[in-house]
Motif scaffolding. Sequence first.
Motif, PDB file in Angstrom:
ATOM      1  N   ASP A  35      69.702  90.329  90.095  1.00 25.21           N
ATOM      2  CA  ASP A  35      69.794  90.375  88.633  1.00 25.21           C
ATOM      3  C   ASP A  35      68.887  91.498  88.137  1.00 25.21           C
ATOM      4  OD1 ASP A  35      70.159  89.801  85.938  1.00 25.21           O
ATOM      5  OD2 ASP A  35      70.238  87.653  86.240  1.00 25.21           O
ATOM      6  N   ASP A  36      68.004  91.262  87.133  1.00 27.60           N
ATOM      7  CA  ASP A  36      67.167  92.368  86.659  1.00 27.60           C
ATOM      8  C   ASP A  36      65.768  92.325  87.273  1.00 27.60           C
ATOM      9  OD1 ASP A  36      66.203  90.156  85.370  1.00 27.60           O
ATOM     10  OD2 ASP A  36      66.006  91.086  83.399  1.00 27.60           O
ATOM     11  N   GLY A  37      65.636  91.588  88.408  1.00 28.31           N
ATOM     12  CA  GLY A  37      64.371  91.596  89.146  1.00 28.31           C
ATOM     13  C   GLY A  37      63.276  90.754  88.508  1.00 28.31           C
ATOM     14  N   SER A  38      63.675  89.824  87.668  1.00 27.60           N
ATOM     15  CA  SER A  38      62.658  89.064  86.939  1.00 27.60           C
ATOM     16  C   SER A  38      62.131  87.898  87.766  1.00 27.60           C
ATOM     17  CB  SER A  38      63.292  88.523  85.655  1.00 27.60           C
ATOM     18  OG  SER A  38      62.417  87.649  85.024  1.00 27.60           O
ATOM     19  N   LEU A  39      60.782  87.678  87.736  1.00 31.54           N
ATOM     20  CA  LEU A  39      60.194  86.502  88.381  1.00 31.54           C
ATOM     21  C   LEU A  39      59.816  85.437  87.340  1.00 31.54           C
ATOM     22  CD1 LEU A  39      57.839  87.890  91.170  1.00 31.54           C
ATOM     23  CD2 LEU A  39      60.148  86.977  91.377  1.00 31.54           C
ATOM     24  N   GLU A  40      59.932  85.781  86.060  1.00 31.61           N
ATOM     25  CA  GLU A  40      59.697  84.747  85.038  1.00 31.61           C
ATOM     26  C   GLU A  40      60.578  85.036  83.836  1.00 31.61           C
ATOM     27  OE1 GLU A  40      56.223  85.119  82.095  1.00 31.61           O
ATOM     28  OE2 GLU A  40      55.359  85.909  83.943  1.00 31.61           O
ATOM     29  N   ARG A  41      60.982  83.982  83.158  1.00 30.95           N
ATOM     30  CA  ARG A  41      61.807  84.159  81.968  1.00 30.95           C
ATOM     31  C   ARG A  41      61.269  83.283  80.837  1.00 30.95           C
ATOM     32  NH1 ARG A  41      65.869  87.373  83.112  1.00 30.95           N
ATOM     33  NH2 ARG A  41      66.728  87.406  85.218  1.00 30.95           N
ATOM     34  N   VAL A  42      61.411  83.809  79.607  1.00 30.01           N
ATOM     35  CA  VAL A  42      61.079  83.006  78.428  1.00 30.01           C
ATOM     36  C   VAL A  42      62.401  82.429  77.913  1.00 30.01           C
ATOM     37  CG1 VAL A  42      60.136  83.032  76.095  1.00 30.01           C
ATOM     38  CG2 VAL A  42      59.121  84.487  77.855  1.00 30.01           C
ATOM     39  N   LEU A  43      62.521  81.106  77.923  1.00 29.17           N
ATOM     40  CA  LEU A  43      63.767  80.456  77.518  1.00 29.17           C
ATOM     41  C   LEU A  43      63.587  79.836  76.131  1.00 29.17           C
ATOM     42  CD1 LEU A  43      64.473  78.585  80.884  1.00 29.17           C
ATOM     43  CD2 LEU A  43      65.116  80.917  80.245  1.00 29.17           C
ATOM     44  N   ILE A  44      64.614  79.924  75.308  1.00 28.57           N
ATOM     45  CA  ILE A  44      64.552  79.399  73.934  1.00 28.57           C
ATOM     46  C   ILE A  44      65.296  78.067  73.896  1.00 28.57           C
ATOM     47  CG2 ILE A  44      64.936  79.981  71.510  1.00 28.57           C
ATOM     48  CD1 ILE A  44      63.280  82.070  73.026  1.00 28.57           C
ATOM     49  N   GLY A  45      64.684  77.067  73.260  1.00 30.39           N
ATOM     50  CA  GLY A  45      65.232  75.711  73.373  1.00 30.39           C
ATOM     51  C   GLY A  45      66.065  75.247  72.189  1.00 30.39           C
ATOM     52  N   GLU A  46      66.856  74.199  72.437  1.00 31.27           N
ATOM     53  CA  GLU A  46      67.583  73.527  71.356  1.00 31.27           C
ATOM     54  C   GLU A  46      67.475  72.027  71.584  1.00 31.27           C
ATOM     55  OE1 GLU A  46      71.783  74.243  71.445  1.00 31.27           O
ATOM     56  OE2 GLU A  46      71.894  74.080  73.614  1.00 31.27           O
TER      57      GLU A  46
END
Length: 1326
Positions: free
Chosen positions: A1087-1098
């Motif tokens: 993917d884009d090589g990310s080891l962490e992601r900020v996820l937005i919740g609902e």
Amino acid sequence: MSGSSAVSGAAPCRFAHYFVICGIDTETGLEPDELAALYQWLEADRQGRDPDTAATGENFEQSPLKRTFKSKVLARYPENVEWNPFDQDAVNMLCMPKGLSFRTQADQRDPQFHSFIITKEDGSRTYGFVHTFYEEVTSPQICSAMQTLYQMHNASTNPPSSSSSSASSSSSSSMDSLASSLDETDSPTSSSSSSSSRRAGVYDSSRDTLYVSKALCLITPMPFMLACRRFLSQLHRAVTAATAPPLPLESYIHNILYEVPLPAPGRSLKFHGVYEPIVCQRPGLGELPLADFPLAEAFSLLGVENLVQVFTCTLLEMQILLYSQDFQRLMTVAEGITTLLFPFQWQHVYVPILPASLLHFLDAPVPYLMGLQSKEGTDRSKLELPQEANLCFVDIDKHYIELPEDFPHFPNKAEFIQELSEVLLSFGISANTGAPPRTRTSPGSTPSTPGRERKTVAFRQLEDDGRNGNLAGEELAVLELLQGNATLERLQALTKRTGVTVARVVALRAGVKAQGTEGQGGRTAAEEEELRNAKLNIQLREVFASRFTTMFADYEAFVIQSAPDLESWLTNREQMHNFDKASFLSDQPEPYLPFLSHFIETQMFATFIDNKIMSQWEEKEPLLRVFDSRIDKARLYNVRAPSLRSSSYQRCSILKESAQAIEQRLMKIDHTAIHPHLLDMKIGQGKYEQGFFPKLQADVLNTGPPNNKWAHRTATAQRRKDRHRQQTEHLNLDNDLKEKYMQEARGLGKNLRQPKLSDLSPAVIAQTNWKFVEGLLKECRMKTKRMLVEKMGREAVELGHGEANITGLEENTLIASLCDLLERIWSHGLQVKQGKSALWSHLLHYQAREEKLEQQQAESAVPHVPERRKSDCSIAMPFLHVSLIQDMRHIQSMSEIKTDVGRARGWIRLSLEKKLLSQHLKQLLSRQALTKKLYKRYAFLRCEEEKEQFLFHLLSLNAVDYFCFTSVFTTIMIPYRVVIIPIKKLSNAMTTSNPWVCVSGELGDSGIMKIPKNVLEMTFDSAFRPHTHISALFKCQNLGKLTTVQLGHDNAGLLAKWLVDCVMVRNEITGHTYRFPCGRWLGKGVDDGSLERVLIGELVVPSGEEDSGRACRTPPLQRSPSQTRRISITALSGRGYKPTSAQIQEAIGEAVNNILKHFHKPEKERGSLTVLLCGENSLVAALEQFFHHGFKSARLFQKTVFVWDFVEKAVAYMESADQMGDLQETAEPLGMTCQSLCHYVNAVNSTPRNIGKDGKFQLMVCLGARDRLLPQWLPLLVECPVILRMYEDTALLRDRTTVNALIGVLETLHDFPITLEASLVKGIDL
């Protein structure tokens, strides 16, 4: 006949309507007080004893001198007044609230004065003023009856060794001890000899003289308390004096009934008592209404701060119970507080003196202001009150108050108290601020006995008590020392000559001089005192009135006048929206809001607004007229824009002139009434006999003079008024209909202003309780409807229900009032009170029973299986057990809540947030045996039909989302369950790396939490396919509504790549579950090589609610990124998913629009900005689409290229060009912008976080929006030659017109302060 017609015609303008004598009827003899018997019947019923055995009324255990006997109205003159029909039972009961009392020569027999008030159903009031004295019993039958009773008492209390004092302890109930008479307090002083003290309360007809109480009463239409007090005391003096009065007593009584008029507004009047003239004055039409009760005494009794607190409770319509041994003190404090409410009026039950037989009225589940007579030695703790959750208890004699929990303070309270204290000090009254609330005073401060005849406000005679706000004895002693010591006098004279003044001494001297000046301008000391009191009264009231004039200066702007005429307004009153509360509150200074948001929900404020609206069609209500004219006057002097509300304190500016008006009226008498004169009486009657009130001649007192000039004048004026009234009625509306509508419009309370004092059979009590039940149900319907309408916002407005927005503050107020209503419902008809909260007490009983049942069925076959709440993702989330007991345990484990009332409120809020309030209460009430044990038959909770309707109204609240628990208990520890769900191929679910998670909400974040490797769980779905996921439970301080989750891992091991579907987080107390979609890989080289992601919740809607609630739910929160978007736009663009340029431009407009709307909402209801910046349909998503349009991403045999690659290349080009000097020629601002872009991109690149290329682009957009740089960076990227290689010719980024339009749209965000959540900018160093 002509005489009686003169009586009726003149009545509205007569000073006094009736003269009444109450006492013992020698013909019927001694009768036990029936009301006391009825009270015993009620008490026995309350305690579950057999009521019939208690209701005999005979109580031989109690000394006959301490028993209550029936008093009667012996005479009243005239027989009846058309305008004010005589209510014999009420007057008898209030003249002698504790019945007849007997004394012997060994007892104290000082005369006493008290006043009372009778409130009619329409809210009009009549005042009574009573002078009670003791008269010798001459009837041998009554003396022998008393002797017989005494012998029976002695026989019943054998053995003779037991002291007579045991009689008082024989009463079984604490309420009984309150109801029994006060007479025990009037024992002789301890200094008397032992033989006389033995004789106190003992009666022997051969040796003792027997005395019985008799009451003289004036009933008047206006509260001229001081004038009536002086007239009655002169009348009594005439009876006890050694020589006969100048004229027969009939002359003076006839004079005050028929020849003394009411003073005209703004005028003073002088009339004559038996010995001295009496002066009274009436305020003018533009002044504050008449209030003759000495406010200074109320302030002295409670202290300034306590009185302000009680005043605040009254404004917020709580239940207020005054408690004192002295009836007059009860009346002084009650009338004092209600007169300070101007321009508002108390709308509920108002009984300043509650007779013992009406104690069951304390059970009333409505706001009330009542006064209860205490008995000496009765401790507050013995006083069992049906409900205390919303009670303000005022112990007047001990100068302390108990306040309800968490009620808001009056605005600018400290400055307000300071101003009041200064007014008191200017009259020589020290302003110590009373005992602090909720504390007991030391037993050392003994309240003055009511038996002592006091001057109205003889401050030095009030107990010398520093808390009391009096001129302390110590200060007086200092002054006496100074005045009595020659050396000190000389020293002071010396300091004066040298120009030094001893300020404290001067102030003391001024204070005492103000108290002691006599004979100024030929006035007597009593007149001086009266003038001083009147001036102090008006100045204190002006300070209170000026607070409201300041606070509600612009109220008219928010009154909604929507009805074309009075009739249609009255018919639709309940559906009408009369006052724009939200706009009014948004216009107020922040510190005022907690108080004002509660106050504008009260009945008194609603009535005030109703009166304002009705003033379009009929004459203005008098208080409103005065208030409006004051606001107009204030506007003339102080022109300010309504928007510039300031919370700075504005002092009252008209103290001097208000006092001058009164002084001028009292100095220059406008009208002198006819002097008392000889009447046409039969010779030989009205004979004077010292110490005995004579039998008056009824024929001369029942009719007025036939040729009374002012009587005729007022009669014609009255006829004129009647004509005018009939015309307006004919034009507008039948008056009965109007009254009916107004009764309904103003809800409960009006028709229960004062309990009917005459007929008190159990049937009438049941009828009253039925009214309460109906009223509670109606109030519940109105409250739930209001909560729904306010919360449902836009849809509700479209349905015609009023304004859209509700502030967090207003919502909190509505929920607090719902908690109060539930407490009142649960305390109605309680058998025995336990703890301060009736609801929590019921819940504890229920919990004890259920836990006992659980123990008995230990094999875990629980009698009622607690329901399980499934979340959307039931595969992943373990079941959450939901039960009433479980929610109670959550509340019980919260150390932050200290009281039962607080626990009950916490439990209501939690149940409301979980949408289980109606269900829990239904469960609680389903245990009928328990309800029967706790509640009387007439209680609300035992009226089946009403109870069902009540639960249905509460069920309607499930249609909207409340966060009333989460948003109030912000410091508690809450367990959260986090479940990470991989995409469902088993191989992708396995990871050898060490995952971590950080959950953020509106109130903070959890910090980084490492997830242990051994929490991998496997569950099976309905088709028995296995699914693995990672589940962990952690505890942290309340995060509020959840907004983002940071998810990452350390890339360790062989299987370091990880494809995550979503993260679920559940609050284990409220059950709220949030879903944070991901749909991307985490790992290097994928993917884009990310080891962490900020996820937005609902927030996830529980599946059971999905269908039932869809039609009536609150508009959903801004949705968070859907899974499809999150599978990288870069990847999608290769799959043929290409939005058109028009769609992209529309998406950008929509995203910016949403951010603008966010900032235009009141701060407390804005929600999460992160969702609008990074969620689905957010600014980042729209700009990603813009940058992807025409982007050459997929290359043959090469890895995917991302937008961030383009940004990095552009920055690299700019930096190299800068080094070569190519950018030197560019304009200075452009060079600066170029540097800022390079600086920001490098900062994002050098962050220690592994957020991947899409994450970096998101971060750059957020930082650019925050620092207002995005519109400046765009031209740089467009001008950069790199664009030619990486974008097709048709790309939006290469279209100048489109880019300029985009810059214009982004610049609109510059007016607003964008703040980024910590989880987004962590690790960025700029």
